[in-house]
Design a protein around this motif. Sequence first.
Motif, mmCIF file in Angstrom:
data_model
loop_
_atom_site.group_PDB
_atom_site.id
_atom_site.type_symbol
_atom_site.label_atom_id
_atom_site.label_comp_id
_atom_site.label_asym_id
_atom_site.label_seq_id
_atom_site.Cartn_x
_atom_site.Cartn_y
_atom_site.Cartn_z
ATOM 1 N N ALA A 62 -2.979 7.868 5.992
ATOM 2 C CA ALA A 62 -3.989 7.188 5.179
ATOM 3 C C ALA A 62 -5.388 7.733 5.450
ATOM 4 C CB ALA A 62 -3.937 5.693 5.448
ATOM 5 N N THR A 63 -5.725 7.906 6.736
ATOM 6 C CA THR A 63 -7.096 8.339 7.050
ATOM 7 C C THR A 63 -7.333 9.798 6.658
ATOM 8 O OG1 THR A 63 -6.344 8.664 9.309
ATOM 9 C CG2 THR A 63 -7.628 6.688 8.887
ATOM 10 N N HIS B 7 -3.369 16.788 6.591
ATOM 11 C CA HIS B 7 -2.774 15.700 5.809
ATOM 12 C C HIS B 7 -1.308 16.016 5.490
ATOM 13 C CE1 HIS B 7 -2.577 12.271 3.153
ATOM 14 N NE2 HIS B 7 -2.240 13.025 2.118
ATOM 15 N N ASN C 203 -6.632 6.395 -3.273
ATOM 16 C CA ASN C 203 -7.637 5.954 -2.299
ATOM 17 C C ASN C 203 -7.544 4.454 -2.067
ATOM 18 O OD1 ASN C 203 -8.788 8.483 -1.862
ATOM 19 N ND2 ASN C 203 -9.995 8.325 -3.746
ATOM 20 N N LEU D 224 -7.771 9.785 2.934
ATOM 21 C CA LEU D 224 -9.100 9.301 2.555
ATOM 22 C C LEU D 224 -10.170 10.331 2.923
ATOM 23 C CD1 LEU D 224 -8.797 5.547 3.591
ATOM 24 C CD2 LEU D 224 -9.018 6.426 1.267
ATOM 25 N N ILE E 87 1.409 6.225 9.902
ATOM 26 C CA ILE E 87 0.901 5.708 8.628
ATOM 27 C C ILE E 87 -0.624 5.790 8.616
ATOM 28 C CG2 ILE E 87 0.704 3.635 7.188
ATOM 29 C CD1 ILE E 87 3.490 2.817 8.175
ATOM 30 N N GLY F 259 -4.723 3.823 0.082
ATOM 31 C CA GLY F 259 -5.084 4.231 1.442
ATOM 32 C C GLY F 259 -5.862 3.137 2.161
ATOM 33 N N ALA G 122 1.247 4.031 -2.911
ATOM 34 C CA ALA G 122 0.969 5.448 -2.634
ATOM 35 C C ALA G 122 2.162 6.325 -3.007
ATOM 36 C CB ALA G 122 0.621 5.621 -1.160
ATOM 37 N N GLY H 198 0.830 -1.213 0.000
ATOM 38 C CA GLY H 198 0.000 0.000 0.000
ATOM 39 C C GLY H 198 0.858 1.255 0.000
ATOM 40 N N CYS H 199 1.890 1.258 0.861
ATOM 41 C CA CYS H 199 2.760 2.439 0.941
ATOM 42 C C CYS H 199 3.541 2.614 -0.364
ATOM 43 C CB CYS H 199 3.727 2.323 2.120
ATOM 44 S SG CYS H 199 2.918 2.505 3.706
ATOM 45 N N VAL I 206 -3.616 0.218 3.024
ATOM 46 C CA VAL I 206 -2.759 0.567 4.155
ATOM 47 C C VAL I 206 -3.545 0.506 5.463
ATOM 48 C CG1 VAL I 206 -1.548 2.492 5.240
ATOM 49 C CG2 VAL I 206 -1.075 1.925 2.870
ATOM 50 N N VAL I 207 -4.780 1.023 5.449
ATOM 51 C CA VAL I 207 -5.590 1.006 6.678
ATOM 52 C C VAL I 207 -5.816 -0.434 7.136
ATOM 53 C CG1 VAL I 207 -7.881 1.489 7.636
ATOM 54 C CG2 VAL I 207 -6.688 3.244 6.322
#
Lengths: 215, 370
Positions: free
Chosen positions: B242-243, B267, B199, B246, B238, B202, B148, B144-145, B205-206
Motif C-alpha cells: 500500500a505505501t 512496489h 489510491n 501510494l 500489505i 491504498g 485494489a 481495501g484489498c 488498507v493503510v
Amino acid sequence: MSRLEFFIDQSRCIGCQACVQACGECDTHRGTSMIHLEYVHRPTGVQTAPMVCMHCEDPTCAKVCPADAIKKDDNGVVLSAAKPRCVGCSNCVLGCPFGVPKMQVSIDLMMKCDMCYDRTSVGKKPMCATVCPSEALYFGERETLERKRREKPVNEFKFGQQTVRTKVNMMTSSEKDSIPIDVAELMAHETVQGETLWEAREGAPDAASFAVWDD
Amino acid sequence: MSELHKSGSPCGPLFAELCHRYVLMALKNLRAVIAGSFLGGIVLLGIVIGSLGGIHFDAELTFYAIGSILAASAIGYRFALWAERPPTRRYLSRGYQFLREGRQRPKKTIKRSLSIGTEKFVGQGFIRRRSIFRWIMHLCLSGGCTLAFAVTFPLVFGWVHFQPFLGDATRYEVRVLGVAVDSFSVHSSKAWLMFNLLNIAGVIVVVGVVMALYRRLTDPGERATQSFSEDFVPLLLIMAVATTGLALTVSYKWFGGDAHGILAIIHLICVLGLLFYIPFGKLFHMFQRICSFCVGWYKQEGAAGIQAHCARCSQPFASRMHIDDLKVVLDQLGFDYRYGTDAEAGHYQEICPACRRRLIALNQGQAIGR
C-alpha cells in the motif's frame, strides 16, 4: 514452563467455582470462562468435576477441524481456534473426547482452555490452578506432587478402542497406568419418577442413592 | 541420488537433493499439482483471451501478470491439498450437495446463498460481534484489498483498458474485453475517481493495517499467542504494497516523478511477495472461508433435520447428519472411538459433550476409589 506440569484430581473438587471465576480473567479469552464445572448428577449428589483442556498429543479437535484452525505449539499446548480461520462448524466440540471446546455461536468462533497461554508461556501458573483451594487443579513440579499425594498421575485415557495421550495429567490409583473410560457401566439404567439414574456406587458422593427419592 | 551427488559444482548435490525432494512431493500430491497447473492455466488463458490475443495487454505489467499466474497455481495447489483433508472434503461436498439439491427450489436456494454470503463475506457480522474495532479494521483490510485487486487484476490481465477518443483527447473511453462500455471527460469527477480508485484503496488498507498493528502491539492476549511469521508478516507485506503504491502517486504528483523508476520496482517486488505469501500463510483464510459458506448451510439443514440424542442423557445435542458425518471423518482420520463388544457396540460420538465430561469424572472417581 518445562518442569511445571498440570495435574487434575477431579475427585478433590469441592465445587467452589473459584476456577470458573478465575478462568475468565485469562488475557487470551478475557471475560469468558473456558473451564467446565460439571455437576455429575445434580438430583442425586453434590459431586462436581472441573474439566480443562487436556492438550492431547494427537488432538482429535485439530484433526477434525476443516479449516486448520487448531494448532499445537512446540510445548504441546493445543491453542484455541485461530480467529481468522475458525468457521464455527462445531466439529471440534463434537470430536473432543473430553468435551472441552466451547462454541461461541454468535461470533462463529470456537474457544477453549489454552492452559492460560499468556501466563504459562512466561512460567506462571494457569489461573484456575492458582485459585483452586483443594488442589483438584494443581500446577507444579511432579516431584512435589508425588510427595504430597498417594495417587499416581497418568496421561493415558482409553475411550473404547481409542487411546488418547495428553499433556495434562490426571490422578488415579497407584496401580493403574491409564484411565479407561467405561461407558456401558455408567449408562442410564433405571428411571425413577421420570429422572434417569446412573449406576450407584456405594459410598460415592455421586452415587444415585435411592434414599433421596424416598419421602 | 548418489550418482547425482558425484556430479559437478558444490551446488550440485544440494540442487539435486532439492530437485529430488520436489519431484517426490509433486508425485505425492499429484492431484494438487494438477489443480495448481489448472488454475494457473485458467489465468493464462484468461489473459490471452481477455486481452484479445495480447492486443490490449500492457507490456509494462508483464511481471505482475507472470506473478499472478504463478500465485494462482500456488493457490490452486494449496487449495487442493486443503480440500483433500477428510473434514474439509466432507463440508465442501455437503455444500455442493445442498446447492445441487437446491436447484429444485431455486428461489429459496438463491435467497439462502445471498443471506449466508452477505453475513459471512460482505457484512462480516461475526467479527462485528467480536468487537467493533476489529470489525472496522477487518472491513478496511478485506474491503481495501478487494477493491485494489478488483482494479488491478483486470488492468494487468488486459481485460480493461482506457483509450482516448479520436480527435478529442480530453475524453476517455472504457473498454472491457475490447468492447466500449463507458466514456468520460478527463476533467470530470468520474475521471478523478477512476484514476484514484487504487489510491483510495491504498489509504483504506493503510488505516486497516495501522489498526491491526495497534491491536497486535497492545492486546495482551494477542501478544501472548501471536507469532511474527503468522501475524506480522502479512500485515507488513500489505503495508509495504500500500505505501509503495501510494508513494508512486506522491512521486509523480508532487515530485515530478522523482525516483519513480526505483519505486516502481520496489512496489513490484512487494506485490509479488504478497501474492506468493497468500497461499502459504495466514491470508489463505480468504479462500478457506469458502468452507464457512458450506458450514452456514450445513447448520441450517441440520437444524431442520433429525436431531441426535445423547445415548446417556437422551437430550438432543447435534444434528444426526453432523454426528454421522463426523463418524465417517473420524474413521478416515484413523480414530476409533467405538466401545463395547461387537454385539453391543456403541460410539463415543453418540454421547453429548456434557455427558463425556461427567463420564470422565465418574471413571476417575471409580478408579481412584472415591
